[in-house]
Design a protein around this motif. Structure first.
Motif, PDB file in Angstrom:
ATOM      1  N   MET A   1       0.806  -1.187   0.047  1.00  0.00           N
ATOM      2  CA  MET A   1       0.012  -0.008  -0.063  1.00  0.00           C
ATOM      3  C   MET A   1       0.839   1.334  -0.127  1.00  0.00           C
ATOM      4  O   MET A   1       1.925   1.268   0.657  1.00  0.00           O
ATOM      5  CB  MET A   1      -0.907   0.051   1.156  1.00  0.00           C
ATOM      6  N   SER A   2       0.739   2.231  -0.846  1.00  0.00           N
ATOM      7  CA  SER A   2       1.408   3.494  -0.705  1.00  0.00           C
ATOM      8  C   SER A   2       0.935   4.323   0.429  1.00  0.00           C
ATOM      9  O   SER A   2      -0.039   4.520   1.015  1.00  0.00           O
ATOM     10  CB  SER A   2       1.327   4.222  -2.159  1.00  0.00           C
ATOM     11  N   ARG A   3       1.897   5.167   0.604  1.00  0.00           N
ATOM     12  CA  ARG A   3       1.696   6.206   1.611  1.00  0.00           C
ATOM     13  C   ARG A   3       2.384   7.614   1.235  1.00  0.00           C
ATOM     14  O   ARG A   3       3.279   7.663   0.377  1.00  0.00           O
ATOM     15  CB  ARG A   3       2.624   5.896   2.823  1.00  0.00           C
ATOM     16  N   THR A   4       1.799   8.587   1.667  1.00  0.00           N
ATOM     17  CA  THR A   4       2.282   9.800   1.259  1.00  0.00           C
ATOM     18  C   THR A   4       3.473  10.298   2.075  1.00  0.00           C
ATOM     19  O   THR A   4       3.486  10.311   3.218  1.00  0.00           O
ATOM     20  CB  THR A   4       1.051  11.019   1.242  1.00  0.00           C
ATOM     21  N   ALA A  26      11.639   3.351   6.740  1.00  0.00           N
ATOM     22  CA  ALA A  26      12.575   3.049   7.847  1.00  0.00           C
ATOM     23  C   ALA A  26      12.280   3.516   9.146  1.00  0.00           C
ATOM     24  O   ALA A  26      12.005   4.977   9.128  1.00  0.00           O
ATOM     25  CB  ALA A  26      13.932   3.361   7.266  1.00  0.00           C
ATOM     26  N   VAL A  27      12.274   3.053  10.218  1.00  0.00           N
ATOM     27  CA  VAL A  27      12.043   3.514  11.570  1.00  0.00           C
ATOM     28  C   VAL A  27      13.548   3.967  12.011  1.00  0.00           C
ATOM     29  O   VAL A  27      14.418   2.979  12.151  1.00  0.00           O
ATOM     30  CB  VAL A  27      11.652   2.554  12.470  1.00  0.00           C
ATOM     31  N   LEU A  28      13.726   5.280  12.194  1.00  0.00           N
ATOM     32  CA  LEU A  28      15.100   5.763  12.729  1.00  0.00           C
ATOM     33  C   LEU A  28      15.195   5.407  14.195  1.00  0.00           C
ATOM     34  O   LEU A  28      16.315   5.720  14.752  1.00  0.00           O
ATOM     35  CB  LEU A  28      15.295   7.214  12.009  1.00  0.00           C
ATOM     36  N   TRP A  29      14.043   6.086  14.741  1.00  0.00           N
ATOM     37  CA  TRP A  29      14.076   6.080  16.377  1.00  0.00           C
ATOM     38  C   TRP A  29      12.655   5.560  17.061  1.00  0.00           C
ATOM     39  O   TRP A  29      11.876   5.795  16.409  1.00  0.00           O
ATOM     40  CB  TRP A  29      14.253   7.580  16.695  1.00  0.00           C
ATOM     41  N   GLY A  95       5.355  10.031  14.746  1.00  0.00           N
ATOM     42  CA  GLY A  95       4.262   9.315  14.969  1.00  0.00           C
ATOM     43  C   GLY A  95       4.054   8.831  16.640  1.00  0.00           C
ATOM     44  O   GLY A  95       4.997   8.566  17.052  1.00  0.00           O
ATOM     45  N   TRP A  96       2.825   9.051  16.966  1.00  0.00           N
ATOM     46  CA  TRP A  96       2.528   8.698  18.373  1.00  0.00           C
ATOM     47  C   TRP A  96       1.110   8.483  18.739  1.00  0.00           C
ATOM     48  O   TRP A  96       0.172   8.968  17.881  1.00  0.00           O
ATOM     49  CB  TRP A  96       3.452   9.652  19.127  1.00  0.00           C
ATOM     50  N   GLY A  97       0.925   7.762  19.737  1.00  0.00           N
ATOM     51  CA  GLY A  97      -0.555   7.677  20.155  1.00  0.00           C
ATOM     52  C   GLY A  97      -0.407   8.791  21.484  1.00  0.00           C
ATOM     53  O   GLY A  97       0.293   8.968  22.078  1.00  0.00           O
ATOM     54  N   ARG A 228       5.224   8.241   6.582  1.00  0.00           N
ATOM     55  CA  ARG A 228       4.374   8.312   7.291  1.00  0.00           C
ATOM     56  C   ARG A 228       3.995   6.798   7.578  1.00  0.00           C
ATOM     57  O   ARG A 228       3.535   6.525   8.757  1.00  0.00           O
ATOM     58  CB  ARG A 228       2.959   9.123   6.814  1.00  0.00           C
ATOM     59  N   GLY A 229       4.055   6.033   6.512  1.00  0.00           N
ATOM     60  CA  GLY A 229       3.672   4.722   6.648  1.00  0.00           C
ATOM     61  C   GLY A 229       4.671   4.072   7.654  1.00  0.00           C
ATOM     62  O   GLY A 229       4.306   2.990   8.403  1.00  0.00           O
ATOM     63  N   GLY A 230       5.807   4.494   7.980  1.00  0.00           N
ATOM     64  CA  GLY A 230       6.906   3.868   8.859  1.00  0.00           C
ATOM     65  C   GLY A 230       6.439   4.082  10.175  1.00  0.00           C
ATOM     66  O   GLY A 230       7.156   3.431  11.319  1.00  0.00           O
TER      67      GLY A 230
END
Length: 232
Positions: A1-4, A26-29, A95-97, A228-230
């Motif tokens: 699935m594509s992400r922007t 890629a998750v960097l942190w 990103g966070w909750g 954003r997908g990451g």
């Protein structure tokens, strides 16, 4: 699935949305609360109060509680413990909750400039507030010029998913956008998002208008990535 994701348009200073696949993300942190508050560079909280790890035995697992007691203006986490990841001319996605105890936790996120007073031109280029049961987003230009770039309803005592994309630029070639619970609620391009000494994220609850009352913001799984997908 594509992400922007945010990116610079070729040959122009204008910003456009480009597509990236999850395979490229890629998750960097990873600010997993199971690792404790050491995932942040430092914590700015009074005692009593402060940042602690909570677990209510549900799907969220461990998460951070930011408790600002009455009589104090702030309880915030200050940057990530890998500040070298924060750089100019880059695309950064956080990103966070988040769940706040009330609909008036005031400032819950700052893209805060390093340096103070005459050592910065922008105190906080991007700032978010939970105010009047809405999540409000501003771009703050040099000279403390506040520009509202979006808002959306915010239910207290409910978990929300937040993603912030920043294309960093010390000129006016940057961009910022915010997604709340899967919908984009704010976007601004052609802006300055990187100050003279750089910037860092701050999460928590802060503001002079809530200094007289206790305020709580729970933060789940803060993450930094390049799409954003990451971090969704």
């Amino acid at each position: 699935m594509s992400r922007t994701v945010l990116g610079l348009a070729a040959g122009t200073a204008a910003m456009t949305l480009v597509m990236a696949t999850d395979a490229c993300a890629a998750v960097l942190w990873d600010g997993d609360a199971a690792k404790g508050p050491g995932v942040f560079e430092t914590v700015l909280c009074p005692s009593p109060g402060g940042v602690s790890v909570k677990n209510w035995g549900d799907a969220h697992g461990d998460f951070f509680e930011f408790l600002k007691p009455a009589g104090s203006e702030r309880c915030e986490a200050h940057s990530v413990n890998r500040p070298e990841l924060l750089r100019n001319d880059a695309t950064l996605w956080f990103g966070w909750g988040s769940m706040t105890k009330t609909g008036n936790a005031q400032t819950v996120f700052q893209w805060k400039s390093n340096g103070t007073n005459d050592r910065n031109q922008q105190n906080y280029p991007v700032i978010m507030k939970v105010e009047d049961s809405r999540l409000k987003v501003w771009y703050v230009a040099p000279g403390e010029r506040w520009v509202s770039i979006g808002s959306a309803p915010w239910a207290p005592e409910s978990w929300h998913s937040v993603q912030l994309g920043i294309t960093t630029s010390s000129a006016d070639a940057g961009a910022a956008e915010v997604w709340l619970d899967g919908s984009r609620i704010a976007r601004r391009t052609g802006i300055r998002t990187w100050d003279d000494l750089g910037n860092k994220p701050r999460w928590g609850t802060y503001g002079s208008t809530v200094s007289g009352v206790s305020s709580t913001n729970w933060i789940d799984d803060p993450t930094l990535g390049d799409t954003r997908g990451g971090v969704d």
